[in-house]
Design a protein around this motif. Sequence first.
Motif, PDB file in Angstrom:
ATOM      1  N   UNK A   1       0.929  -1.139   0.025  1.00  0.00           N
ATOM      2  CA  UNK A   1       0.071  -0.018   0.275  1.00  0.00           C
ATOM      3  C   UNK A   1       0.811   1.371   0.127  1.00  0.00           C
ATOM      4  N   UNK A   2       2.022   1.335   0.586  1.00  0.00           N
ATOM      5  CA  UNK A   2       2.794   2.322   0.866  1.00  0.00           C
ATOM      6  C   UNK A   2       3.634   2.698  -0.603  1.00  0.00           C
ATOM      7  N   UNK A   3       3.757   1.621  -1.441  1.00  0.00           N
ATOM      8  CA  UNK A   3       4.388   1.716  -2.459  1.00  0.00           C
ATOM      9  C   UNK A   3       3.186   2.193  -3.699  1.00  0.00           C
ATOM     10  N   UNK A   4       2.221   1.614  -3.579  1.00  0.00           N
ATOM     11  CA  UNK A   4       1.089   2.010  -4.394  1.00  0.00           C
ATOM     12  C   UNK A   4       0.824   3.715  -3.998  1.00  0.00           C
ATOM     13  N   UNK A   5       0.769   3.987  -2.971  1.00  0.00           N
ATOM     14  CA  UNK A   5       0.719   5.611  -2.657  1.00  0.00           C
ATOM     15  C   UNK A   5       1.643   6.396  -3.126  1.00  0.00           C
ATOM     16  N   UNK A   6       3.025   5.802  -3.052  1.00  0.00           N
ATOM     17  CA  UNK A   6       4.178   6.664  -3.766  1.00  0.00           C
ATOM     18  C   UNK A   6       4.032   6.743  -5.221  1.00  0.00           C
ATOM     19  N   UNK A   7       3.946   5.513  -5.761  1.00  0.00           N
ATOM     20  CA  UNK A   7       3.821   5.587  -7.397  1.00  0.00           C
ATOM     21  C   UNK A   7       2.604   6.342  -7.840  1.00  0.00           C
ATOM     22  N   UNK A   8       1.562   6.261  -7.121  1.00  0.00           N
ATOM     23  CA  UNK A   8       0.202   7.065  -7.476  1.00  0.00           C
ATOM     24  C   UNK A   8       0.593   8.525  -7.284  1.00  0.00           C
ATOM     25  N   UNK A   9       1.374   8.877  -6.336  1.00  0.00           N
ATOM     26  CA  UNK A   9       1.612  10.269  -6.120  1.00  0.00           C
ATOM     27  C   UNK A   9       2.625  10.928  -6.850  1.00  0.00           C
ATOM     28  N   UNK A  10       3.494  10.168  -7.264  1.00  0.00           N
ATOM     29  CA  UNK A  10       4.578  10.428  -8.661  1.00  0.00           C
ATOM     30  C   UNK A  10       3.667  10.599  -9.743  1.00  0.00           C
ATOM     31  N   UNK A  11       2.983   9.611 -10.133  1.00  0.00           N
ATOM     32  CA  UNK A  11       2.238   9.786 -11.400  1.00  0.00           C
ATOM     33  C   UNK A  11       1.400  11.204 -11.316  1.00  0.00           C
TER      34      UNK A  11
END
Length: 103
Positions: A35-45
Amino acid sequence: MLDTTPLTAAVDLFADRLRAAPQSRLQRGAAAEALGLARELSARAQRLEDPGAQVRQMPDAGMFAAADQITVAARDLAVALREADELAQAVELVETAMKRAGV
């Protein structure tokens, strides 16, 4: 156009391992790491697509949705990426998160 295959391949591997992991492993932190990774990838996008907009946080959809969340976030980021260094950073994030998740 940037070839984002390294990112999608890394995320697909992580997602497959999450889907195959026992519930106990997910509860011990693998799902939280994803979930932490998904949030970071989403924020970067989001920052790449609209630099001035406020970043919206991906919600916690539960431990059994973690694999799908990283897959969706990575696909969104793959579309937004323009630079090879951004791609390399994203791949490194995925690989590091997978190691920390223990899957």
